[in-house]
Design an enzyme around this catalytic site. Structure first.
Site, PDB file in Angstrom:
ATOM      1  N   ALA A   1       1.129  -1.176  -0.073  1.00  0.00           N
ATOM      2  CA  ALA A   1      -0.276   0.016   0.352  1.00  0.00           C
ATOM      3  C   ALA A   1       0.969   1.397  -0.022  1.00  0.00           C
ATOM      4  O   ALA A   1       2.405   1.336   0.541  1.00  0.00           O
ATOM      5  CB  ALA A   1      -1.031   0.077   0.988  1.00  0.00           C
TER       6      ALA A   1
ATOM      7  N   GLY B   1       0.875  -5.125   1.136  1.00  0.00           N
ATOM      8  CA  GLY B   1       0.396  -5.044  -0.203  1.00  0.00           C
ATOM      9  C   GLY B   1      -0.384  -5.934  -1.225  1.00  0.00           C
ATOM     10  O   GLY B   1      -1.411  -6.419  -1.792  1.00  0.00           O
TER      11      GLY B   1
ATOM     12  N   GLU C   1      -0.473  -9.277  -0.424  1.00  0.00           N
ATOM     13  CA  GLU C   1      -2.195  -9.481  -0.321  1.00  0.00           C
ATOM     14  C   GLU C   1      -2.483  -9.399  -1.268  1.00  0.00           C
ATOM     15  O   GLU C   1      -3.649 -10.193  -1.120  1.00  0.00           O
ATOM     16  CB  GLU C   1      -2.373  -8.351   1.050  1.00  0.00           C
ATOM     17  CG  GLU C   1      -1.855  -8.738   2.301  1.00  0.00           C
ATOM     18  CD  GLU C   1      -1.738  -7.729   2.872  1.00  0.00           C
ATOM     19  OE1 GLU C   1      -2.065  -5.805   2.703  1.00  0.00           O
ATOM     20  OE2 GLU C   1      -2.060  -7.774   4.950  1.00  0.00           O
TER      21      GLU C   1
ATOM     22  N   GLU D   1       5.201  -4.874   6.894  1.00  0.00           N
ATOM     23  CA  GLU D   1       4.318  -4.019   7.492  1.00  0.00           C
ATOM     24  C   GLU D   1       5.311  -3.489   8.570  1.00  0.00           C
ATOM     25  O   GLU D   1       5.686  -2.920   9.545  1.00  0.00           O
ATOM     26  CB  GLU D   1       3.001  -4.349   7.911  1.00  0.00           C
ATOM     27  CG  GLU D   1       2.254  -4.191   6.353  1.00  0.00           C
ATOM     28  CD  GLU D   1       2.303  -5.564   5.979  1.00  0.00           C
ATOM     29  OE1 GLU D   1       3.550  -6.220   5.490  1.00  0.00           O
ATOM     30  OE2 GLU D   1       1.313  -5.502   4.326  1.00  0.00           O
TER      31      GLU D   1
HETATM   32  N1  DAK Z   1       4.390   3.467  -0.860  1.00  0.00           N
HETATM   33  C1  DAK Z   1       5.075   4.500  -0.975  1.00  0.00           C
HETATM   34  N2  DAK Z   1       5.979   4.071  -2.043  1.00  0.00           N
HETATM   35  C2  DAK Z   1       6.723   3.222  -2.388  1.00  0.00           C
HETATM   36  C3  DAK Z   1       6.494   2.168  -1.917  1.00  0.00           C
HETATM   37  C4  DAK Z   1       4.913   2.472  -1.002  1.00  0.00           C
HETATM   38  N3  DAK Z   1       4.534   0.746  -0.439  1.00  0.00           N
HETATM   39  N4  DAK Z   1       6.944   1.263  -2.305  1.00  0.00           N
HETATM   40  C5  DAK Z   1       8.114   1.499  -2.915  1.00  0.00           C
HETATM   41  N5  DAK Z   1       8.000   3.405  -3.026  1.00  0.00           N
HETATM   42  C6  DAK Z   1       9.041   4.320  -4.110  1.00  0.00           C
HETATM   43  C7  DAK Z   1      10.089   4.479  -3.280  1.00  0.00           C
HETATM   44  O1  DAK Z   1       9.991   5.693  -2.387  1.00  0.00           O
HETATM   45  C8  DAK Z   1      10.715   5.081  -4.111  1.00  0.00           C
HETATM   46  O2  DAK Z   1      10.623   6.507  -4.785  1.00  0.00           O
HETATM   47  P1  DAK Z   1      11.020   7.969  -4.560  1.00  0.00           P
HETATM   48  O3  DAK Z   1      11.858   8.370  -3.492  1.00  0.00           O
HETATM   49  O4  DAK Z   1      11.926   7.465  -5.480  1.00  0.00           O
HETATM   50  O5  DAK Z   1      10.188   9.013  -4.978  1.00  0.00           O
HETATM   51  C9  DAK Z   1      10.617   3.854  -5.418  1.00  0.00           C
HETATM   52  O6  DAK Z   1       9.324   4.490  -4.874  1.00  0.00           O
HETATM   53  C10 DAK Z   1      11.365   3.959  -5.445  1.00  0.00           C
HETATM   54  O7  DAK Z   1      11.866   3.081  -4.068  1.00  0.00           O
HETATM   55  P2  DAK Z   1      13.170   2.261  -3.170  1.00  0.00           P
HETATM   56  O8  DAK Z   1      13.985   3.715  -3.964  1.00  0.00           O
HETATM   57  O9  DAK Z   1      13.171   2.454  -1.851  1.00  0.00           O
HETATM   58  O10 DAK Z   1      13.720   0.926  -3.912  1.00  0.00           O
HETATM   59  P3  DAK Z   1      14.056  -0.010  -3.431  1.00  0.00           P
HETATM   60  O11 DAK Z   1      14.549  -0.913  -4.855  1.00  0.00           O
HETATM   61  O12 DAK Z   1      16.112   0.943  -2.669  1.00  0.00           O
HETATM   62  O13 DAK Z   1      13.848  -0.527  -2.428  1.00  0.00           O
HETATM   63  C11 DAK Z   1      11.657  -1.893  -2.116  1.00  0.00           C
HETATM   64  C12 DAK Z   1      12.423  -1.484  -2.299  1.00  0.00           C
HETATM   65  C13 DAK Z   1      10.354  -2.376  -2.359  1.00  0.00           C
HETATM   66  C14 DAK Z   1      12.479  -2.760  -0.799  1.00  0.00           C
HETATM   67  C15 DAK Z   1      11.265  -0.692  -1.112  1.00  0.00           C
HETATM   68  O14 DAK Z   1      11.206   0.578  -1.694  1.00  0.00           O
HETATM   69  C16 DAK Z   1      10.669  -0.851   0.050  1.00  0.00           C
HETATM   70  O15 DAK Z   1      10.713  -1.194   1.462  1.00  0.00           O
HETATM   71  N6  DAK Z   1       9.108  -0.463   0.395  1.00  0.00           N
HETATM   72  C17 DAK Z   1       8.229  -0.837   0.962  1.00  0.00           C
HETATM   73  C18 DAK Z   1       7.880  -1.912   1.460  1.00  0.00           C
HETATM   74  C19 DAK Z   1       6.348  -2.017   2.323  1.00  0.00           C
HETATM   75  O16 DAK Z   1       7.185  -1.610   3.797  1.00  0.00           O
HETATM   76  N7  DAK Z   1       5.767  -2.757   2.276  1.00  0.00           N
HETATM   77  C20 DAK Z   1       4.239  -2.314   2.891  1.00  0.00           C
HETATM   78  C21 DAK Z   1       3.315  -1.486   2.835  1.00  0.00           C
HETATM   79  S1  DAK Z   1       2.829  -1.364   4.046  1.00  0.00           S
HETATM   80  C22 DAK Z   1      -5.427  -1.763   3.988  1.00  0.00           C
HETATM   81  C23 DAK Z   1      -4.861  -3.142   2.951  1.00  0.00           C
HETATM   82  C24 DAK Z   1      -3.198  -2.909   2.951  1.00  0.00           C
HETATM   83  C25 DAK Z   1      -2.565  -1.757   3.192  1.00  0.00           C
HETATM   84  C26 DAK Z   1      -3.160  -1.767   4.910  1.00  0.00           C
HETATM   85  C27 DAK Z   1      -4.089  -1.721   5.069  1.00  0.00           C
HETATM   86  N8  DAK Z   1      -6.364  -1.873   4.055  1.00  0.00           N
HETATM   87  C28 DAK Z   1      -7.453  -2.485   3.272  1.00  0.00           C
HETATM   88  C29 DAK Z   1      -6.991  -0.786   5.579  1.00  0.00           C
HETATM   89  C30 DAK Z   1      -1.287  -2.545   2.976  1.00  0.00           C
HETATM   90  C31 DAK Z   1       0.183  -1.871   4.027  1.00  0.00           C
HETATM   91  C32 DAK Z   1       1.184  -1.988   3.791  1.00  0.00           C
HETATM   92  O17 DAK Z   1       1.572  -2.420   2.281  1.00  0.00           O
END
Ligand code: DAK
Length: 257
Positions: A65, A108, A111, A131
């Protein structure tokens, strides 16, 4: 559509939805999820479509997400937005859904892939529920679906450490149907979708419903549900066609009626 690309006839009777926020690794913002929900409702009603593939690009299926969109939200903001209704509607898709995953399928994104009925992964796929690393926990079914798919021990490890697993590991633990080289994952998903699209869509819908029911009920009730759907299949022209074609030693032509 701003964040997804929809090709209703990507292959005969197979629709393709491509998540398309490449710079953000296909992070699932609210609008993307609403576009996906609305598209799935449309494709479910489209008689020319019998199977649907959701994919991203080679680098990312979806990295979760949109964290930037969620970062400042309060619990009440989240409650008001009620994203769950969007996810619940996606889960209600009646047609077979295949996720074609390459690169990151995180949070997400993982998921969403698990909400699909089957997953074809590339060798570069990385699945995870990270997360915990940003101070929360899975919110769209991760703790439930991952545990059912790969078992408690491994699910606990992924959910509590935020570690990723590769496509090969995901295959080993039963999360995905097949792992193929990166240049093949979409092709493989299309082959699977085409094979399904040659079956009776009525039978496919009833069967999908029955398999999914096994996650929600005990055996006796599940068997009862299966039996009802089995009887219902005999109300379709497709059942007559399928059995007649077998007897006549020819390929069946299903009409979805
Ligand atoms: N959200 C927003 N931007 C994201 C992102 C994300 N989840 N993942 C990556 N990006 C963006 C980065 O910010 C970056 O943008 P800029 O800084 O260039 O503007 C760009 O994508 C490239 O990412 P990186 O520079 O970080 O790329 P790397 O190759 O170095 O790293 C990575 C890739 C995937 C390991 C890293 O980006 C990362 O750790 N990303 C976050 C992964 C994460 O934590 N995912 C879980 C998010 S929480 C719900 C439904 C669903 C959910 C919640 C509630 N309801 C129905 C209520 C779900 C929650 C989640 O998924």
């Amino acid at each position: 559509m701003e964040y997804i690309i929809v090709t209703p006839e990507y292959a005969p009777r197979v629709a393709l939805i491509q998540l398309n926020r490449p710079k953000e690794l296909n992070a699932l913002n609210l609008q993307l999820m609403m576009e996906l929900r609305d598209t799935l409702i449309d494709l479910d009603r489209n008689d020319n479509v019998r199977a649907i593939i959701i994919t991203g690009n080679e680098q990312a299926f979806a990295a979760g997400a949109d964290i930037k969109q969620m970062a400042d939200k309060s619990a009440i903001d989240m409650l008001k937005v009620d994203q769950f209704s969007t996810w619940d509607q996606i889960r209600k898709t009646k047609k077979p859904l295949i996720a074609a995953v390459s690169g990151f399928a995180l949070g997400g994104g993982c998921e969403l892939a698990m909400t699909c009925d089957m997953i074809i992964a590339s060798e570069t796929a990385k699945f995870g529920q990270p997360e915990i690393k940003i101070g929360v926990m899975p919110g769209a079914g991760g703790t439930q679906r991952l545990t059912r798919a790969i078992g408690k021990a491994k699910a606990m490890e992924l959910v509590l450490t935020g570690r990723f697993i590769s496509g090969e590991e995901a295959m080993h633990y039963g999360l995905v149907n097949k792992v193929v080289p990166v240049e093949m994952y979409l092709h493989e998903a299309v082959q699977l979708a085409k094979e399904i699209s040659e079956m009776s869509p009525v039978a496919a819908q009833l069967a999908k419903e029955a398999v999914n029911r096994s996650f929600e009920t005990h055996l006796d009730e599940g068997l009862h549900f299966e039996r009802k759907n089995f009887y219902l299949a005999f109300a379709s022209d497709d059942q007559k066609e399928g059995m007649k074609a077998f007897v006549e030693k020819r390929k069946p032509e299903y009409k979805g009626k």
